[in-house]
Design a protein around this motif. Structure first.
Motif, PDB file in Angstrom:
ATOM      1  N   THR A 215     -10.709   3.064  -1.095  1.00 31.40           N
ATOM      2  CA  THR A 215     -10.141   1.761  -1.466  1.00 31.40           C
ATOM      3  C   THR A 215      -8.656   1.709  -1.168  1.00 31.40           C
ATOM      4  O   THR A 215      -8.161   0.767  -0.538  1.00 31.40           O
ATOM      5  N   ARG A 216      -7.936   2.724  -1.607  1.00 34.96           N
ATOM      6  CA  ARG A 216      -6.500   2.735  -1.350  1.00 34.96           C
ATOM      7  C   ARG A 216      -6.212   2.858   0.141  1.00 34.96           C
ATOM      8  O   ARG A 216      -5.251   2.263   0.645  1.00 34.96           O
ATOM      9  N   GLY A 217      -7.017   3.608   0.875  1.00 32.09           N
ATOM     10  CA  GLY A 217      -6.792   3.743   2.304  1.00 32.09           C
ATOM     11  C   GLY A 217      -6.901   2.421   3.025  1.00 32.09           C
ATOM     12  O   GLY A 217      -6.043   2.065   3.846  1.00 32.09           O
ATOM     13  N   LEU A 218      -7.961   1.640   2.737  1.00 31.39           N
ATOM     14  CA  LEU A 218      -8.128   0.344   3.403  1.00 31.39           C
ATOM     15  C   LEU A 218      -7.052  -0.641   2.977  1.00 31.39           C
ATOM     16  O   LEU A 218      -6.537  -1.411   3.801  1.00 31.39           O
ATOM     17  N   LEU A 219      -6.700  -0.651   1.682  1.00 34.03           N
ATOM     18  CA  LEU A 219      -5.652  -1.565   1.235  1.00 34.03           C
ATOM     19  C   LEU A 219      -4.297  -1.201   1.837  1.00 34.03           C
ATOM     20  O   LEU A 219      -3.529  -2.088   2.231  1.00 34.03           O
ATOM     21  N   SER A 220      -4.002   0.073   1.915  1.00 29.15           N
ATOM     22  CA  SER A 220      -2.729   0.493   2.510  1.00 29.15           C
ATOM     23  C   SER A 220      -2.675   0.143   3.990  1.00 29.15           C
ATOM     24  O   SER A 220      -1.633  -0.276   4.506  1.00 29.15           O
ATOM     25  N   LEU A 221      -3.806   0.291   4.682  1.00 33.32           N
ATOM     26  CA  LEU A 221      -3.851  -0.087   6.093  1.00 33.32           C
ATOM     27  C   LEU A 221      -3.665  -1.589   6.245  1.00 33.32           C
ATOM     28  O   LEU A 221      -2.942  -2.045   7.145  1.00 33.32           O
ATOM     29  N   ALA A 222      -4.313  -2.379   5.384  1.00 41.42           N
ATOM     30  CA  ALA A 222      -4.139  -3.836   5.446  1.00 41.42           C
ATOM     31  C   ALA A 222      -2.695  -4.225   5.182  1.00 41.42           C
ATOM     32  O   ALA A 222      -2.131  -5.101   5.863  1.00 41.42           O
ATOM     33  N   LEU A 223      -2.073  -3.590   4.211  1.00 46.37           N
ATOM     34  CA  LEU A 223      -0.679  -3.886   3.902  1.00 46.37           C
ATOM     35  C   LEU A 223       0.230  -3.524   5.074  1.00 46.37           C
ATOM     36  O   LEU A 223       1.148  -4.276   5.430  1.00 46.37           O
ATOM     37  N   ALA A 224      -0.038  -2.376   5.703  1.00 50.59           N
ATOM     38  CA  ALA A 224       0.781  -1.956   6.843  1.00 50.59           C
ATOM     39  C   ALA A 224       0.602  -2.893   8.026  1.00 50.59           C
ATOM     40  O   ALA A 224       1.569  -3.237   8.716  1.00 50.59           O
ATOM     41  N   ILE A 225      -0.637  -3.327   8.280  1.00 53.60           N
ATOM     42  CA  ILE A 225      -0.877  -4.253   9.382  1.00 53.60           C
ATOM     43  C   ILE A 225      -0.193  -5.588   9.110  1.00 53.60           C
ATOM     44  O   ILE A 225       0.439  -6.174   9.990  1.00 53.60           O
TER      45      ILE A 225
END
Length: 796
Positions: free
Chosen positions: A473-483
């Motif tokens: 969950t944190r990995g996908l959210l962090s990737l979305a935030l970075a994108i």
């Protein structure tokens, strides 16, 4: 020499954290310490922008030291030392060394890697407690051995990039060295996303295995995707060849081309098979040609994320597959994906931005997710499809770059004849780029369903292998935030995301919007529409990825199943009950598609009756089967025309000045679960127009309006429809990029919200009125006339 004049104090009272920051810095330079502390404290508390908040906090540390409040300065530095940005942590640690005689040593990272217990001690995990910042390799460094996926540490060269790109920033308030503040990828403490970014991740101690997903469904969809991709290539190709020969026969000036009378279906199937088999090496070439990819070793990955290296080793050993080849894209866009055929020929691709912007544990979580795809053979069909898509997309990119070069030469050429020649070459390059982009979009549609199902299966397999739903969950959210952050600062960089979108963990356009909204709101708020809207799955049919909100909610349910505290707190994921008017609006929204399906059904019914007549030799209505093709074409076109007419008025209501929304309540508009694209809310907004530049955006396909805290995509259409983009125009929307503009149009809430632009005004003038309604009428008339022709004439 007189001292420099301090900056003027902004008007009082300030209305934003940025103005408070400017006020506090001005008061600080004027010697008004108490007033400056009050202003900077308020700015740091209210600011949602990482760089602005850090500027306020570092100035506060200097003021606290100046006014003798050392304990307060120490407490603030201790808070900053827990920051997710490595350079801010380093700066805070340095400050603590100056403020305290015995600075507290930083906490070591957790020993376990996403639930994996190390099978052997890893030297990297013992010696590298922090992510390293790589420097460019020296000229005499030995080259990396490509045949050895994990060279020895002593002979391994350093990466040709630095992890944190420095950017100019305002001078510090004191003389102490400070880290560069290039928009920290993780917002600082005190923001709305603090809970999920910094809360501890609970891992299940003992867990039950999840049921394996039915891979037979995925394999069947792979076969169906190959058939649909073949049809999308074969039909346009043969129709084009037949049309060219018919034109040549009619004008009688040239003889028809005999090769165009042949059937090339066998050649198309052979080409698709070869592209699939050769896809690893073909995609390697595309990555190197278009994006400058470089080899990347497992040891180099271990310097950035020991957990990721450990997970790669153990997962490959567990699944009995070879360690995939690693590729690095030297680009600041955060992206990760895999491709290949058999597991031994698989590739794991990461970008510089992905390694820079995500933490150790987040990198490991997403690497595990990609490895799960390789072990179960879920990359073969999509890799073959991506090899097909990269052919027109590479032509699009290279033609765009050639067009930009020719345009520059035409502008700078002193000879009129050469300028005309360069200009003609530019128009040819723009036409080739636009047609290639159209083919890319056409061939992308057959792969959408497979891409969505593959990502659902990938999430499920990653959960079973990692046993860490909170980490994913944190990995996908962090990737979305970075994108979202990267696209906000570099909106012209969408080509990399778009070209590899089916393979990446997150979709391009929806993630661009949701990632930017995550900087202000909690994930449960940003993604609420995807869970609560009863029609969100239907509106997601033209996307490459399943809804992110639903994916994260599955992780939430899995965490509860394994009896651990979920990272996110979803109150209720049950879709709301539609209002009385919502089902009717949804049917009106899909009227062109529903009417087309009805037309196909009306054609197939008589054709089936005619086939039964021919089967039993009744000889009553056998002609219905004989004329099935013209019946199918006529009724399909007629159905589409009728459905478009039914939807037209609701989709493009009249734009009256008194109905314009110039200051929309975005929170309400984006989170309303009853919202549909057909709501067509009239808006008139001011902002900065951004997007790709040059020939790559000749069709205006990648434009966004930059508002105060996010960017909303724009859909533009010339007065004469898509074909009008090939014609000269007084003002192309592309020419207003990086300018302040006023946009009028219709706001629509879909999986990714957007604005259908009616008119765009800038300092250079204004564009003609929107071509969507006019083009819709033209398409309706063409379909109605053409469909009637087939039905009346009774054949071709």
């Amino acid at each position: 020499m007189s001292p420099p004049t301090p900056p003027p104090i902004p008007p009082y009272p300030p209305r934003s954290p940025k103005q408070l920051l400017q006020l506090g810095l001005a008061q600080m330079q004027r010697g008004e310490s108490d007033a400056a502390i009050a202003s900077l404290q308020q700015s740091a508390r209210l600011s949602r922008h990482g760089a602005e908040q850090f500027k306020a906090q570092r100035a506060l540390v200097s003021l606290y030291r100046k006014t003798g409040q050392d304990e307060t300065a120490i407490a603030l530095c201790q808070d900053l030392r827990q920051h997710s940005h490595p350079k801010i942590k380093a700066w805070a640690s340095q400050k603590l060394e100056q403020l305290t005689p015995n600075p507290i040593s930083p906490e070591p990272p957790p020993p376990e890697a996403l639930g994996f217990i190390p099978l052997e001690d890893s030297p990297e995990s013992q010696t590298h407690n922090q992510r390293e910042i790589y420097r460019p390799p020296a000229a005499n460094d030995p080259p990396d051995d490509a045949a050895n996926p994990e060279p020895p540490e002593s002979s391994e060269p350093e990466l040709a990039f630095q992890l944190i790109q420095d950017s100019p920033s305002s001078p510090p308030a004191d003389s102490d060295p400070l880290p560069a503040t290039h928009e920290p990828p993780h917002p600082p403490e005190g923001t709305a996303i603090e809970d999920w970014r910094n809360s501890p991740l609970q891992r299940p101690q003992g867990r039950r295995s999840l049921k394996q997903p039915p891979l037979g469904r995925l394999r069947g969809l792979e076969v169906l995707t190959a058939i649909m991709l073949f049809i999308s290539i074969s039909l346009p190709l043969h129709w084009l060849m037949t049309g060219i020969n018919e034109v040549l026969i009619e004008i009688r000036a040239l003889r028809p081309i005999q090769a165009f009378f042949s059937n090339y279906n066998g050649h198309i199937w052979l080409t698709l098979f070869l592209l699939t088999v050769l896809s690893p090496w073909l995609l390697d070439l595309v990555l190197r040609l278009n994006w400058g990819s470089q080899p990347f070793s497992l040891s180099q990955l271990g310097k950035l994320s020991p957990e990721a290296k450990q997970a790669v080793r153990q997962l490959c050993r567990k699944q009995k597959i070879a360690i995939p080849e690693l590729r690095l894209i030297p680009n600041d866009a955060p992206i990760i994906f895999t491709y290949g055929t058999l597991p031994r020929y698989a590739r794991l691709v990461v970008s510089r931005g992905f390694l820079n912007r995500l933490g150790d544990e987040e990198i490991a979580a997403l690497v595990i997710r990609e490895l799960a795809q390789i072990g179960h053979g879920n990359i073969l069909a999509l890799s073959g499809g991506m090899a097909v898509l990269q052919l027109p997309y590479t032509l699009y990119l290279q033609s765009s770059r050639l067009g930009d070069w020719l345009s520059d030469r035409a502008s700078n050429s002193a000879h009129k004849a050469l300028a005309i020649l360069y200009q003609a070459g530019f128009w040819l390059s723009a036409a080739i780029a636009s047609l290639s982009y159209g083919l890319f979009k056409l061939w992308r549609y057959p792969m959408l369903a497979l891409s969505r199902l593959r990502h659902n299966y990938g999430d499920r397999l990653a959960l079973d292998l990692s046993g860490h739903p909170n980490g994913l969950t944190r990995g996908l959210l962090s990737l979305a935030l970075a994108i979202g952050e990267h696209r906000a600062h570099h909106p012209e960089s969408g080509s990399l995301y778009e070209s590899w979108e089916p393979l990446t963990p997150l979709g391009d356009r929806p993630t661009q919007v949701s990632g930017q909204r995550l900087q202000q709101d909690a994930p449960e708020t940003v993604l609420a529409w995807q869970l609560k809207s009863p029609y969100a799955p239907w509106l997601n049919f033209n996307q490459t990825h399943p809804l992110l909100g639903q994916r994260l909610y599955r992780f939430h349910r899995c965490a509860e199943f394994w009896q651990v505290s979920p990272l996110l707190n979803w109150a209720d994921a049950t879709p709301v009950k539609p209002h009385l008017r919502t089902p009717g609006l949804f049917r009106l929204q899909g009227a062109p598609f529903f009417a087309t399906a009805i037309g196909i059904g009306l054609a197939l019914g008589p054709a089936f009756i005619g086939w039964i007549d021919r089967l039993f030799k009744l000889r009553y209505v056998g002609w219905l089967y004989t004329d099935r093709w013209w019946l199918l074409l006529g009724l399909t076109m007629g159905g589409f025309a009728v459905g478009t007419v039914l939807r037209f008025n609701a989709f493009f209501p009249e734009l009256k000045p008194k109905l314009f929304h110039d200051s929309p309540n975005w929170h309400k508009w984006l989170s309303n679960p009853q919202a549909l694209p057909i709501d067509s809310l009239p808006v008139k907004l001011s902002g900065r127009l951004r997007g790709r530049k040059g020939t790559a955006n000749w069709l205006g396909q990648d434009l966004v309006l930059e508002l105060d805290d996010w960017q909303i995509p724009l859909h533009v259409c010339s007065r004469f429809g898509p074909l009008g983009d090939f014609l000269p125009q007084l003002l192309r929307p592309l020419e207003a990029c990086e300018q302040e503009v006023v946009v009028t149009g219709w706001f629509r809430r879909g999986v990714s919200p957007w604005i259908d632009v009616d008119q765009l005004q800038c300092s250079q003038g204004e564009t003609p009125p929107n071509g969507h309604p006019v083009w819709s009428i033209i398409v309706v008339l063409l379909c109605a006339v053409w469909g009637s022709y087939f039905l009346v004439r009774g054949g071709f």
